[in-house]
Design an enzyme around this catalytic site. Structure first.
Site, PDB file in Angstrom:
ATOM      1  N   GLY A   1      11.949   3.793   4.803  1.00 26.40           N
ATOM      2  CA  GLY A   1      13.014   2.760   5.264  1.00 26.40           C
ATOM      3  C   GLY A   1      14.528   3.142   4.868  1.00 26.40           C
ATOM      4  O   GLY A   1      14.765   4.385   4.850  1.00 26.40           O
TER       5      GLY A   1
ATOM      6  N   ILE B   1      16.130   3.314   2.021  1.00 26.40           N
ATOM      7  CA  ILE B   1      16.126   4.038   0.612  1.00 26.40           C
ATOM      8  C   ILE B   1      15.415   5.389   0.982  1.00 26.40           C
ATOM      9  O   ILE B   1      15.766   6.386   0.666  1.00 26.40           O
ATOM     10  CB  ILE B   1      15.691   3.453  -0.729  1.00 26.40           C
ATOM     11  CG1 ILE B   1      16.244   1.863  -0.647  1.00 26.40           C
ATOM     12  CG2 ILE B   1      15.850   4.244  -1.864  1.00 26.40           C
ATOM     13  CD1 ILE B   1      15.891   1.035  -2.127  1.00 26.40           C
TER      14      ILE B   1
ATOM     15  N   ARG C   1      15.326  -7.728   0.063  1.00 27.66           N
ATOM     16  CA  ARG C   1      15.898  -9.155   0.179  1.00 27.66           C
ATOM     17  C   ARG C   1      16.615  -9.146   1.465  1.00 27.66           C
ATOM     18  O   ARG C   1      17.195  -8.727   2.051  1.00 27.66           O
ATOM     19  CB  ARG C   1      16.882  -9.292  -0.969  1.00 27.66           C
ATOM     20  CG  ARG C   1      16.076  -9.309  -2.331  1.00 27.66           C
ATOM     21  CD  ARG C   1      16.887  -9.884  -3.299  1.00 27.66           C
ATOM     22  NE  ARG C   1      17.785  -8.934  -4.032  1.00 27.66           N
ATOM     23  CZ  ARG C   1      18.907  -9.227  -4.857  1.00 27.66           C
ATOM     24  NH1 ARG C   1      19.114 -10.616  -5.044  1.00 27.66           N
ATOM     25  NH2 ARG C   1      19.574  -8.245  -5.414  1.00 27.66           N
TER      26      ARG C   1
ATOM     27  N   ASN D   1       5.387  -7.961  -1.653  1.00 31.10           N
ATOM     28  CA  ASN D   1       5.133  -6.357  -2.029  1.00 31.10           C
ATOM     29  C   ASN D   1       4.142  -6.194  -3.154  1.00 31.10           C
ATOM     30  O   ASN D   1       3.714  -4.867  -3.142  1.00 31.10           O
ATOM     31  CB  ASN D   1       6.837  -6.292  -2.772  1.00 31.10           C
ATOM     32  CG  ASN D   1       7.784  -6.009  -1.716  1.00 31.10           C
ATOM     33  OD1 ASN D   1       7.321  -5.997  -0.658  1.00 31.10           O
ATOM     34  ND2 ASN D   1       8.976  -5.995  -2.438  1.00 31.10           N
TER      35      ASN D   1
ATOM     36  N   ARG E   1      26.588   0.895 -11.559  1.00 34.23           N
ATOM     37  CA  ARG E   1      27.455  -0.235 -10.936  1.00 34.23           C
ATOM     38  C   ARG E   1      28.360  -0.706 -12.040  1.00 34.23           C
ATOM     39  O   ARG E   1      29.691  -0.836 -11.721  1.00 34.23           O
ATOM     40  CB  ARG E   1      26.696  -1.343 -10.494  1.00 34.23           C
ATOM     41  CG  ARG E   1      25.791  -1.241  -9.342  1.00 34.23           C
ATOM     42  CD  ARG E   1      25.093  -2.377  -8.794  1.00 34.23           C
ATOM     43  NE  ARG E   1      24.540  -2.115  -7.586  1.00 34.23           N
ATOM     44  CZ  ARG E   1      23.294  -2.524  -6.985  1.00 34.23           C
ATOM     45  NH1 ARG E   1      22.499  -3.315  -7.916  1.00 34.23           N
ATOM     46  NH2 ARG E   1      22.755  -2.406  -5.699  1.00 34.23           N
TER      47      ARG E   1
ATOM     48  N   HIS F   1      15.263  -5.855 -14.312  1.00 31.10           N
ATOM     49  CA  HIS F   1      16.214  -5.986 -13.313  1.00 31.10           C
ATOM     50  C   HIS F   1      16.477  -7.160 -12.634  1.00 31.10           C
ATOM     51  O   HIS F   1      15.937  -7.277 -11.616  1.00 31.10           O
ATOM     52  CB  HIS F   1      15.572  -4.587 -12.329  1.00 31.10           C
ATOM     53  CG  HIS F   1      16.453  -4.415 -10.964  1.00 31.10           C
ATOM     54  ND1 HIS F   1      17.804  -4.053 -11.246  1.00 31.10           N
ATOM     55  CD2 HIS F   1      16.034  -4.607  -9.502  1.00 31.10           C
ATOM     56  CE1 HIS F   1      18.332  -3.811 -10.084  1.00 31.10           C
ATOM     57  NE2 HIS F   1      17.351  -4.096  -9.116  1.00 31.10           N
TER      58      HIS F   1
HETATM   59  P1  A3D Z   1      13.331  -0.954   4.094  1.00 28.83           P
HETATM   60  O1  A3D Z   1      14.478  -0.280   4.903  1.00 28.83           O
HETATM   61  O2  A3D Z   1      12.817  -2.188   4.664  1.00 28.83           O
HETATM   62  O3  A3D Z   1      12.111  -0.013   3.996  1.00 28.83           O
HETATM   63  C1  A3D Z   1      10.785  -0.287   3.483  1.00 28.83           C
HETATM   64  C2  A3D Z   1       9.878   0.524   4.150  1.00 28.83           C
HETATM   65  O4  A3D Z   1       8.477   0.555   3.684  1.00 28.83           O
HETATM   66  C3  A3D Z   1       9.670   0.229   5.800  1.00 28.83           C
HETATM   67  O5  A3D Z   1       9.996   1.283   6.437  1.00 28.83           O
HETATM   68  C4  A3D Z   1       8.108  -0.111   5.738  1.00 28.83           C
HETATM   69  O6  A3D Z   1       7.525   0.259   7.024  1.00 28.83           O
HETATM   70  C5  A3D Z   1       7.481   0.552   4.580  1.00 28.83           C
HETATM   71  N1  A3D Z   1       6.294  -0.029   4.181  1.00 28.83           N
HETATM   72  C6  A3D Z   1       5.988  -1.398   4.552  1.00 28.83           C
HETATM   73  N2  A3D Z   1       4.542  -1.491   3.739  1.00 28.83           N
HETATM   74  C7  A3D Z   1       4.042  -0.221   3.461  1.00 28.83           C
HETATM   75  C8  A3D Z   1       2.958   0.191   3.220  1.00 28.83           C
HETATM   76  N3  A3D Z   1       1.890  -0.306   2.840  1.00 28.83           N
HETATM   77  N4  A3D Z   1       2.953   1.791   2.865  1.00 28.83           N
HETATM   78  C9  A3D Z   1       3.808   2.556   3.147  1.00 28.83           C
HETATM   79  N5  A3D Z   1       5.109   2.109   3.627  1.00 28.83           N
HETATM   80  C10 A3D Z   1       5.304   0.565   3.922  1.00 28.83           C
HETATM   81  O7  A3D Z   1      13.745  -1.278   2.497  1.00 28.83           O
HETATM   82  P2  A3D Z   1      14.808  -0.458   1.401  1.00 28.83           P
HETATM   83  O8  A3D Z   1      14.445   0.871   1.845  1.00 28.83           O
HETATM   84  O9  A3D Z   1      16.008  -1.007   1.785  1.00 28.83           O
HETATM   85  O10 A3D Z   1      14.084  -1.071   0.457  1.00 28.83           O
HETATM   86  C11 A3D Z   1      12.732  -0.933  -0.254  1.00 28.83           C
HETATM   87  C12 A3D Z   1      12.468  -1.565  -1.545  1.00 28.83           C
HETATM   88  O11 A3D Z   1      13.562  -1.220  -2.677  1.00 28.83           O
HETATM   89  C13 A3D Z   1      12.565  -3.235  -1.490  1.00 28.83           C
HETATM   90  O12 A3D Z   1      11.495  -3.800  -2.131  1.00 28.83           O
HETATM   91  C14 A3D Z   1      13.791  -3.393  -2.357  1.00 28.83           C
HETATM   92  O13 A3D Z   1      14.226  -4.814  -2.533  1.00 28.83           O
HETATM   93  C15 A3D Z   1      13.984  -2.447  -3.263  1.00 28.83           C
HETATM   94  N6  A3D Z   1      15.196  -2.243  -3.909  1.00 28.83           N
HETATM   95  C16 A3D Z   1      15.262  -1.955  -5.253  1.00 28.83           C
HETATM   96  C17 A3D Z   1      16.303  -1.652  -5.803  1.00 28.83           C
HETATM   97  C18 A3D Z   1      16.196  -1.432  -7.351  1.00 28.83           C
HETATM   98  O14 A3D Z   1      17.309  -1.095  -7.958  1.00 28.83           O
HETATM   99  C19 A3D Z   1      15.011  -1.609  -8.158  1.00 28.83           C
HETATM  100  C20 A3D Z   1      17.447  -1.457  -5.250  1.00 28.83           C
HETATM  101  C21 A3D Z   1      17.575  -1.827  -3.857  1.00 28.83           C
HETATM  102  C22 A3D Z   1      16.299  -1.840  -3.273  1.00 28.83           C
END
Ligand code: A3D
Length: 319
Positions: free
Chosen positions: A11, A13, A82, A95, A151, A175
């Site tokens: 996705g 990240i 979120r 998750n 940050r 966190h």
């Molecule tokens: P997003 O762009 O939605 O990407 C998540 C990806 O995970 C999507 O492409 C989904 O298809 C894929 N996915 C869902 N289920 C599965 C699975 N079973 N196996 C493989 N892939 C799957 O989200 P994002 O990249 O923006 O964020 C990802 C996560 O990081 C979220 O839980 C956020 O809350 C978290 N996050 C954490 C921080 C920290 O500082 C810890 C900061 C920002 C985001």
């Protein structure tokens, strides 16, 4: 031979991680996602920038764990981010299920990998990931502290109008809203921040506002974006951890690590400074906390423990 980094979740990240890793030439990249097209499309798009950027790494997208086999590093962002108004803890149920599936997938194909988890709610998800996968605790670690620290440093640099590279600071604990900014260990151009408060270069009230903004740093971005959460800075933080492992840099970085008595805490993951080198988390660095910092740290640990209790209620296998 080039190392192999698998990104589980392609996705926001995941895609940014792939881009940064490629531009740095750090390793070959496998982008894995249940949405196969997204993984394949992003891998191809980034690969097509290689003649312009001049990097020489392989990128491929997949939805098959076999393609991730024998990865040196795995960075997990699979899950849901979120939406405005949601807390990180609201993501727990959905998750947790996803992380279980991922843990079983990587256990089979890359049992020797160094695994960095980014999926929220971070501390509890990384703890569940270690339990589900059974991978060694020094090889399973969470990314959050580097981002939270970055940050805070950025906000300080903006306020004081000074280069971020001249500021040293870090944030510990879980966190979430209970994270602890280590102001007693914060230095600006070598000078303790407390001295800058004393000399009136920054007001205590303004400093507290910056700490508060750091705690809510993720939510501020969620509100702006409306869809999804921060991804550029989280990806940079994940790459710094992967690079320290791959190049055996032994950097001291604030990460969510397994605590076995350190800081007076046992059997929980939380943000502390650790040394990351070729053996994964090689050491938990114990710094002296003031009694106020200790109180705040314990509160933060309690919040993580409470959320882990909630996770156990969702899945009995976590006991
Ligand atoms: P997003 O762009 O939605 O990407 C998540 C990806 O995970 C999507 O492409 C989904 O298809 C894929 N996915 C869902 N289920 C599965 C699975 N079973 N196996 C493989 N892939 C799957 O989200 P994002 O990249 O923006 O964020 C990802 C996560 O990081 C979220 O839980 C956020 O809350 C978290 N996050 C954490 C921080 C920290 O500082 C810890 C900061 C920002 C985001």
């Amino acid at each position: 031979m080039k190392k192999k980094i698998t990104l589980i979740g392609a996705g926001q990240i995941g895609g940014t991680l792939a881009h940064l890793i490629a531009i740095k030439g750090l390793a070959n990249v496998v982008l894995f996602d249940v949405a196969e097209g997204i993984a394949k499309g992003k891998a191809l798009d980034i690969a097509q920038s290689s003649p312009i950027e001049g990097f020489n790494v392989n990128l491929r997208g997949t939805n098959n764990y076999e393609d991730t086999k024998n990865s040196d590093v795995i960075i997990i962002t699979a899950g849901v981010p979120r939406k405005p108004g949601m807390s990180r803890d609201d993501l727990l149920g959905i998750n947790l299920k996803i992380i279980k599936e991922v843990a079983l997938g990587i256990k089979k194909t890359s049992p020797d990998a160094f695994v960095i988890c980014i999926t929220n709610p971070l501390d509890v998800i990384v703890m569940a990931l270690q339990k589900y996968s059974g991978l060694p605790k020094n090889k399973v670690v969470g990314m959050a502290g580097i981002l939270d620290s970055s940050r805070l440093i950025y906000f300080l640099s903006e306020k004081l109008n000074i280069e971020a590279s001249k500021i040293k600071s870090f944030v510990l604990g879980g966190h979430g809203d209970t994270m602890v900014a280590m102001l007693n260990h914060t230095k600006v151009d070598g000078e303790p921040i407390k001295n800058l408060v004393k000399s009136g270069k920054i007001l205590e009230e303004d400093l507290n506002k910056l700490v508060d903004r750091t705690k809510k740093g993720g939510a501020e971005i969620v509100k702006y974006l409306e869809k999804g959460s921060a991804f550029y800075a989280p990806a940079s933080a994940g790459v710094e951890m992967a690079e320290s492992f791959i190049k055996d840099l032994k950097k001291e970085l604030p990460c969510a690590a397994y605590l076995n008595g350190e800081y007076g805490v046992k059997d929980i993951y939380a943000g502390v400074p650790v040394i990351i080198g070729k053996n994964g988390v090689e050491k938990v660095v114990e710094i002296k906390l003031s009694s106020d910092e200790k109180d705040q740290f314990n509160k933060s640990i309690k919040a993580v423990q409470d959320l882990f209790e909630a996770a156990k209620k969702i899945d009995n296998n976590l006991k």
